[in-house]
Design a protein around this motif. Structure first.
Motif, PDB file in Angstrom:
ATOM      1  N   ARG A 113      69.721   8.241 -71.214  1.00  0.00           N
ATOM      2  CA  ARG A 113      69.650   7.343 -70.070  1.00  0.00           C
ATOM      3  C   ARG A 113      69.009   8.061 -68.872  1.00  0.00           C
ATOM      4  O   ARG A 113      68.215   7.480 -68.134  1.00  0.00           O
ATOM      5  N   ILE A 114      69.384   9.326 -68.662  1.00  0.00           N
ATOM      6  CA  ILE A 114      68.811  10.107 -67.565  1.00  0.00           C
ATOM      7  C   ILE A 114      67.316  10.322 -67.795  1.00  0.00           C
ATOM      8  O   ILE A 114      66.497  10.156 -66.884  1.00  0.00           O
ATOM      9  N   ASP A 115      66.953  10.674 -69.024  1.00  0.00           N
ATOM     10  CA  ASP A 115      65.541  10.877 -69.362  1.00  0.00           C
ATOM     11  C   ASP A 115      64.729   9.622 -69.050  1.00  0.00           C
ATOM     12  O   ASP A 115      63.621   9.702 -68.495  1.00  0.00           O
ATOM     13  N   ALA A 116      65.276   8.454 -69.415  1.00  0.00           N
ATOM     14  CA  ALA A 116      64.566   7.186 -69.198  1.00  0.00           C
ATOM     15  C   ALA A 116      64.357   6.926 -67.713  1.00  0.00           C
ATOM     16  O   ALA A 116      63.278   6.489 -67.293  1.00  0.00           O
ATOM     17  N   LEU A 117      65.387   7.193 -66.896  1.00  0.00           N
ATOM     18  CA  LEU A 117      65.249   6.984 -65.457  1.00  0.00           C
ATOM     19  C   LEU A 117      64.228   7.945 -64.854  1.00  0.00           C
ATOM     20  O   LEU A 117      63.427   7.559 -64.000  1.00  0.00           O
ATOM     21  N   TYR A 118      64.228   9.188 -65.306  1.00  0.00           N
ATOM     22  CA  TYR A 118      63.266  10.151 -64.771  1.00  0.00           C
ATOM     23  C   TYR A 118      61.841   9.780 -65.161  1.00  0.00           C
ATOM     24  O   TYR A 118      60.907   9.957 -64.384  1.00  0.00           O
ATOM     25  N   ARG A 119      61.647   9.239 -66.370  1.00  0.00           N
ATOM     26  CA  ARG A 119      60.317   8.794 -66.773  1.00  0.00           C
ATOM     27  C   ARG A 119      59.843   7.676 -65.843  1.00  0.00           C
ATOM     28  O   ARG A 119      58.678   7.616 -65.455  1.00  0.00           O
ATOM     29  N   ARG A 120      60.757   6.764 -65.498  1.00  0.00           N
ATOM     30  CA  ARG A 120      60.410   5.641 -64.640  1.00  0.00           C
ATOM     31  C   ARG A 120      60.065   6.136 -63.234  1.00  0.00           C
ATOM     32  O   ARG A 120      59.122   5.675 -62.615  1.00  0.00           O
ATOM     33  N   ILE A 121      60.849   7.079 -62.737  1.00  0.00           N
ATOM     34  CA  ILE A 121      60.601   7.627 -61.407  1.00  0.00           C
ATOM     35  C   ILE A 121      59.266   8.353 -61.373  1.00  0.00           C
ATOM     36  O   ILE A 121      58.520   8.272 -60.401  1.00  0.00           O
ATOM     37  N   GLY A 122      58.940   9.027 -62.465  1.00  0.00           N
ATOM     38  CA  GLY A 122      57.728   9.840 -62.507  1.00  0.00           C
ATOM     39  C   GLY A 122      56.470   9.076 -62.837  1.00  0.00           C
ATOM     40  O   GLY A 122      55.377   9.638 -62.817  1.00  0.00           O
ATOM     41  N   GLY A 123      56.591   7.772 -63.143  1.00  0.00           N
ATOM     42  CA  GLY A 123      55.406   6.990 -63.480  1.00  0.00           C
ATOM     43  C   GLY A 123      54.439   6.955 -62.319  1.00  0.00           C
ATOM     44  O   GLY A 123      54.827   6.744 -61.183  1.00  0.00           O
ATOM     45  N   ASP A 124      53.143   7.155 -62.608  1.00  0.00           N
ATOM     46  CA  ASP A 124      52.166   7.212 -61.515  1.00  0.00           C
ATOM     47  C   ASP A 124      51.215   6.036 -61.520  1.00  0.00           C
ATOM     48  O   ASP A 124      50.278   5.975 -60.720  1.00  0.00           O
ATOM     49  N   GLY A 125      51.417   5.110 -62.456  1.00  0.00           N
ATOM     50  CA  GLY A 125      50.555   3.944 -62.462  1.00  0.00           C
ATOM     51  C   GLY A 125      49.182   4.204 -63.024  1.00  0.00           C
ATOM     52  O   GLY A 125      48.268   3.402 -62.845  1.00  0.00           O
ATOM     53  N   ALA A 126      48.999   5.329 -63.702  1.00  0.00           N
ATOM     54  CA  ALA A 126      47.693   5.646 -64.267  1.00  0.00           C
ATOM     55  C   ALA A 126      47.270   4.559 -65.234  1.00  0.00           C
ATOM     56  O   ALA A 126      48.029   4.108 -66.069  1.00  0.00           O
ATOM     57  N   GLY A 127      46.003   4.151 -65.111  1.00  0.00           N
ATOM     58  CA  GLY A 127      45.468   3.145 -66.013  1.00  0.00           C
ATOM     59  C   GLY A 127      45.752   1.724 -65.544  1.00  0.00           C
ATOM     60  O   GLY A 127      45.278   0.769 -66.145  1.00  0.00           O
ATOM     61  N   ASP A 128      46.505   1.526 -64.483  1.00  0.00           N
ATOM     62  CA  ASP A 128      46.806   0.195 -63.971  1.00  0.00           C
ATOM     63  C   ASP A 128      45.857  -0.135 -62.830  1.00  0.00           C
ATOM     64  O   ASP A 128      45.344   0.747 -62.142  1.00  0.00           O
ATOM     65  N   ALA A 129      45.638  -1.439 -62.597  1.00  0.00           N
ATOM     66  CA  ALA A 129      44.949  -1.852 -61.392  1.00  0.00           C
ATOM     67  C   ALA A 129      45.796  -1.410 -60.205  1.00  0.00           C
ATOM     68  O   ALA A 129      47.017  -1.490 -60.248  1.00  0.00           O
ATOM     69  N   GLU A 130      45.130  -0.930 -59.137  1.00  0.00           N
ATOM     70  CA  GLU A 130      45.902  -0.377 -58.021  1.00  0.00           C
ATOM     71  C   GLU A 130      46.708  -1.447 -57.304  1.00  0.00           C
ATOM     72  O   GLU A 130      47.815  -1.196 -56.847  1.00  0.00           O
ATOM     73  N   LEU A 131      46.158  -2.667 -57.198  1.00  0.00           N
ATOM     74  CA  LEU A 131      46.855  -3.755 -56.529  1.00  0.00           C
ATOM     75  C   LEU A 131      47.036  -4.938 -57.480  1.00  0.00           C
ATOM     76  O   LEU A 131      46.099  -5.334 -58.172  1.00  0.00           O
ATOM     77  N   LEU A 132      48.260  -5.458 -57.517  1.00  0.00           N
ATOM     78  CA  LEU A 132      48.539  -6.700 -58.223  1.00  0.00           C
ATOM     79  C   LEU A 132      48.858  -7.736 -57.153  1.00  0.00           C
ATOM     80  O   LEU A 132      49.822  -7.586 -56.408  1.00  0.00           O
ATOM     81  N   VAL A 141      50.444  -0.483 -57.011  1.00  0.00           N
ATOM     82  CA  VAL A 141      50.937   0.282 -58.154  1.00  0.00           C
ATOM     83  C   VAL A 141      50.874   1.781 -57.883  1.00  0.00           C
ATOM     84  O   VAL A 141      51.720   2.540 -58.348  1.00  0.00           O
ATOM     85  N   ARG A 142      49.868   2.199 -57.114  1.00  0.00           N
ATOM     86  CA  ARG A 142      49.764   3.632 -56.803  1.00  0.00           C
ATOM     87  C   ARG A 142      50.922   4.087 -55.932  1.00  0.00           C
ATOM     88  O   ARG A 142      51.537   5.117 -56.167  1.00  0.00           O
ATOM     89  N   ASN A 143      51.246   3.299 -54.917  1.00  0.00           N
ATOM     90  CA  ASN A 143      52.335   3.666 -54.000  1.00  0.00           C
ATOM     91  C   ASN A 143      53.691   3.130 -54.426  1.00  0.00           C
ATOM     92  O   ASN A 143      54.703   3.431 -53.789  1.00  0.00           O
ATOM     93  N   ARG A 144      53.699   2.272 -55.465  1.00  0.00           N
ATOM     94  CA  ARG A 144      54.923   1.679 -55.987  1.00  0.00           C
ATOM     95  C   ARG A 144      55.664   0.893 -54.894  1.00  0.00           C
ATOM     96  O   ARG A 144      56.868   1.061 -54.680  1.00  0.00           O
ATOM     97  N   THR A 145      54.906   0.045 -54.201  1.00  0.00           N
ATOM     98  CA  THR A 145      55.485  -0.763 -53.135  1.00  0.00           C
ATOM     99  C   THR A 145      55.204  -2.241 -53.378  1.00  0.00           C
ATOM    100  O   THR A 145      54.280  -2.595 -54.106  1.00  0.00           O
ATOM    101  N   LEU A 146      55.999  -3.103 -52.742  1.00  0.00           N
ATOM    102  CA  LEU A 146      55.824  -4.545 -52.842  1.00  0.00           C
ATOM    103  C   LEU A 146      55.896  -5.156 -51.454  1.00  0.00           C
ATOM    104  O   LEU A 146      56.767  -4.803 -50.653  1.00  0.00           O
ATOM    105  N   GLU A 147      54.969  -6.085 -51.182  1.00  0.00           N
ATOM    106  CA  GLU A 147      55.010  -6.849 -49.954  1.00  0.00           C
ATOM    107  C   GLU A 147      55.000  -8.333 -50.275  1.00  0.00           C
ATOM    108  O   GLU A 147      54.357  -8.764 -51.238  1.00  0.00           O
ATOM    109  N   LYS A 148      55.708  -9.106 -49.488  1.00  0.00           N
ATOM    110  CA  LYS A 148      55.700 -10.566 -49.581  1.00  0.00           C
ATOM    111  C   LYS A 148      55.309 -11.103 -48.213  1.00  0.00           C
ATOM    112  O   LYS A 148      55.983 -10.811 -47.231  1.00  0.00           O
ATOM    113  N   ASN A 149      54.181 -11.821 -48.175  1.00  0.00           N
ATOM    114  CA  ASN A 149      53.662 -12.324 -46.906  1.00  0.00           C
ATOM    115  C   ASN A 149      53.512 -11.208 -45.879  1.00  0.00           C
ATOM    116  O   ASN A 149      53.790 -11.381 -44.689  1.00  0.00           O
TER     117      ASN A 149
END
Length: 228
Positions: A113-132, A141-149
């Motif tokens: 469970r700890i390994d899985a959480l650390y993998r998620r924290i360490g994800g860098d979004g490589a290969g993804d579009a920078e903005l969804l 995706v690069r900054n791992r942030t979300l905005e609404k309006n």
């Protein structure tokens, strides 16, 4: 070395966990009370995952979790729950925990469970579009942030991973099993309800009216669909 906080007032259990964390290559930071845990987190801002017991001598693990989440959305949090206390699992998740492990547990299960959480924290979004960008939402995706309006919505790592999955699959019905596998991993042996509770938490944060959701809709008998 990756750091993990273990908050457990029973010395035998805490020592058992610490030994196994160190064997798995983690730097274990110990605490026996809620207040001590919060101090350890201040002194060790590089802690990536916190393991919180619920029954403590000064405050319960839920309060510790809420305190952590008030200032830190990025850290992974795992609650230690009793097998018979079903509501503890739901309450822990609703107060901001990412996962729970039921006592008694094996060292291998906790480490996974700890390994899985650390993998998620360490994800860098490589290969993804920078903005969804969908509807009123913009996910960086690069900054791992979300905005609404144009306003920032603060998400935990699990909430971010779930929403990213939805935004990458607009209009597609995703089963609970799909979400569980994508976010928690194929080897996760927990219960499907963890998906439902996190969806409930996400709706509170992103929906105009969480009781009548229009972005994350329920596909009855199957799962959920993103409709922004």
């Amino acid at each position: 070395m990756k750091k993990v906080l273990i908050l457990e007032d029973e010395v035998n259990i805490r020592s058992f966990v610490v030994i196994n964390l160190r064997r798995a290559g983690y730097d274990a930071v110990e605490a026996g009370t809620g207040a001590e845990a919060l101090e350890r987190l201040k002194d060790n801002p590089d802690i990536g995952v916190a393991i919180l017991d619920i029954m403590l001598p000064d405050m319960d693990g839920f309060e510790v979790c809420r305190n952590i989440r008030a200032t830190n959305k990025q850290i992974g949090i795992i609650m230690l729950t009793a097998r018979t206390q079903e509501m503890d699992k739901v309450t822990g998740l609703m107060t901001g925990a990412d996962d729970y492990v039921t006592k008694p547990f094996s060292p291998a299960e906790l480490t996974a469970r700890i390994d899985a959480l650390y993998r998620r924290i360490g994800g860098d979004g490589a290969g993804d579009a920078e903005l969804l960008t969908q509807g009123p939402f913009v996910m960086n995706v690069r900054n791992r942030t979300l905005e609404k309006n144009g306003e920032r919505i603060r998400l935990t790592q699990v909430e971010y991973a779930i929403l990213k999955l939805f935004m990458q699959n607009p209009g597609r019905a995703l089963s609970r099993e799909d979400v569980l596998t994508a976010v928690w991993g194929r080897d996760y042996d927990g219960e499907l309800k963890i998906v439902d509770v996190n969806i409930r938490r996400l709706r509170i944060k992103i929906e105009d009216d969480a009781t009548s959701p229009k972005f994350i809709t329920t596909v009855w008998g199957f799962g959920y669909k993103w409709g922004a």
